[in-house]
Design an enzyme around this catalytic site. Structure first.
Site, PDB file in Angstrom:
ATOM      1  N   ASP A  83      29.180  33.764  38.880  1.00 64.99           N
ATOM      2  CA  ASP A  83      30.640  33.624  38.970  1.00 64.99           C
ATOM      3  C   ASP A  83      31.059  32.659  37.870  1.00 64.99           C
ATOM      4  OD1 ASP A  83      33.281  33.165  39.645  1.00 64.99           O
ATOM      5  OD2 ASP A  83      32.902  33.042  41.800  1.00 64.99           O
ATOM      6  N   ASP A  94      38.699  34.249  35.979  1.00 60.37           N
ATOM      7  CA  ASP A  94      37.696  33.995  37.013  1.00 60.37           C
ATOM      8  C   ASP A  94      37.057  35.342  37.329  1.00 60.37           C
ATOM      9  OD1 ASP A  94      36.256  33.166  39.216  1.00 60.37           O
ATOM     10  OD2 ASP A  94      37.993  32.482  40.371  1.00 60.37           O
ATOM     11  N   HIS A 159      42.383  34.529  45.380  1.00 65.15           N
ATOM     12  CA  HIS A 159      43.256  33.358  45.306  1.00 65.15           C
ATOM     13  C   HIS A 159      44.118  33.400  44.060  1.00 65.15           C
ATOM     14  CE1 HIS A 159      40.240  31.941  42.368  1.00 65.15           C
ATOM     15  NE2 HIS A 159      39.397  32.551  43.176  1.00 65.15           N
ATOM     16  N   HIS A 167      42.439  27.328  42.568  1.00 66.66           N
ATOM     17  CA  HIS A 167      43.031  27.835  43.802  1.00 66.66           C
ATOM     18  C   HIS A 167      44.458  27.309  43.871  1.00 66.66           C
ATOM     19  CE1 HIS A 167      39.484  29.715  45.657  1.00 66.66           C
ATOM     20  NE2 HIS A 167      38.860  28.874  44.872  1.00 66.66           N
ATOM     21  N   GLU A 191      38.175  38.859  44.924  1.00 65.39           N
ATOM     22  CA  GLU A 191      36.721  38.753  45.000  1.00 65.39           C
ATOM     23  C   GLU A 191      36.156  39.097  46.367  1.00 65.39           C
ATOM     24  OE1 GLU A 191      35.197  34.786  44.279  1.00 65.39           O
ATOM     25  OE2 GLU A 191      37.161  33.884  44.574  1.00 65.39           O
ATOM     26  N   GLU A 283      34.110  40.176  41.127  1.00 61.20           N
ATOM     27  CA  GLU A 283      35.431  39.549  41.028  1.00 61.20           C
ATOM     28  C   GLU A 283      36.089  39.851  39.681  1.00 61.20           C
ATOM     29  OE1 GLU A 283      35.253  35.237  40.918  1.00 61.20           O
ATOM     30  OE2 GLU A 283      37.327  35.089  41.603  1.00 61.20           O
TER      31      GLU A 283
HETATM   32 CO    CO Z   1      37.389  33.130  42.307  1.00 58.86          CO
END
Ligand code: CO
Length: 298
Positions: A83, A94, A159, A167, A191, A283
């Site tokens: 990630d 992200d 998010h 976030h 995700e 994600e």
């Molecule tokens: Co994330």
């Protein structure tokens, strides 16, 4: 959303996409997680990106929040989630993928389902959609697959993103819900996590990812130097000991421990599947602005 902001999101996404390709070529079974992390760190900088957060290299039942520090001898095996967070001017991409490192590819189906979940969500993402549409899509995809065999982890969610903020307040659940909030002029990450376990997580040991918690002071001289650097360099972004070691700081284990103990830093606990069954994750980041949808990392 300003054009410059959208451009930064796109640039960060383009780098993150390259990192994913780089990662897939790089990772082989039994590689040290530390070597993987350092290679990814260098590549992000080489491509002109900023670190949005330390790359999470979480294996098997660990769903998220593990990053190796200097001296870490852990070897890659089983299913590995990568990630990665890249930023341009603080605007974040992200994105995550899962790699099956087993000889007989025992996570093939889990990975296929997880990719399908993200793919099906991507198809319904549009300006004016509601948050609950994501959960609906997940539910439908899972029902069409094999509900007995797999579950989606309910306590892990997508998010919203904002400048230097991973976030940004909005949670986008991967299960059926009634959140009618309309999505527009927003950046967010989607995700879904899949597991053969019960589909819940607990907080385990700390995983080497830190964030500033408050503006408190410390009396320890070494800790004070690290703290000054962290405030200046990372601000609201998570960071790790690996980066501080590169800057020439030492006694990091001790120093970071003090700062966590004093409540000035927070160290994220690893998120572990409750029944300790393997977990996969995929994600992507999306930007909805000016009537358009951009998947920056896909
Ligand atoms: Co994330």
């Amino acid at each position: 959303m300003e054009k410059s902001e959208i451009d930064s999101y796109k640039k960060a996404g383009a780098i993150a996409k390259q990192i994913k390709t780089f990662t897939k070529d790089l990772i082989k079974p039994k590689m040290k997680l530390l070597d993987i992390a350092e290679a990814i760190d260098s590549k992000i900088l080489e491509l002109g990106g900023e670190f949005a957060f330390p790359v999470n290299l979480s294996m098997n039942e660990i769903a998220a929040h593990y990053t190796p520090a200097s001296g870490d001898e852990t070897l890659a095996e089983g299913i590995l989630k990568v990630d990665v967070g890249v930023a341009i001017d603080g605007f974040i991409a992200d994105t995550a993928l899962s790699i099956d490192l087993t000889e007989n590819k025992e996570f093939k189906e889990m990975i296929e389902l997880n990719q399908k979940l993200l793919e099906n969500i991507s198809k319904i993402i549009k300006v004016g959609m509601e948050v609950q549409n994501v959960g609906e899509s997940c539910q439908k995809t899972l029902e069409e697959w094999d509900k007995e065999k797999f579950s989606i982890i309910k306590s892990l969610s997508g998010h919203s993103l904002a400048q230097n903020t991973i976030h940004a307040g909005l949670t986008i659940s991967n299960y059926k819900n009634t959140n009618k909030k309309v999505l527009d002029e927003i950046a967010f990450a989607i995700e879904p996590f899949v597991t053969t376990g019960v589909g819940d997580i607990y907080e385990g040991e700390p995983g080497g990812i830190y964030i500033l918690k408050n503006d408190g002071q410390t009396r320890d001289r070494d800790a004070r130097k690290v703290l000054e650097f962290v405030r200046e360099e990372y601000g609201t972004r998570p960071f790790c000991a690996r980066w501080l070691a590169k800057e020439g700081f030492d006694k990091l284990k001790f120093v970071l421990k003090i700062l966590v103990k004093q409540g000035i830093l927070y160290e994220y606990p690893m998120l572990i599947e409750k029944s300790r069954k393997p977990v996969s994750q995929f994600e992507n980041t999306f930007v909805l602005a000016n009537g358009e949808v951009v998947c920056t990392t896909g």
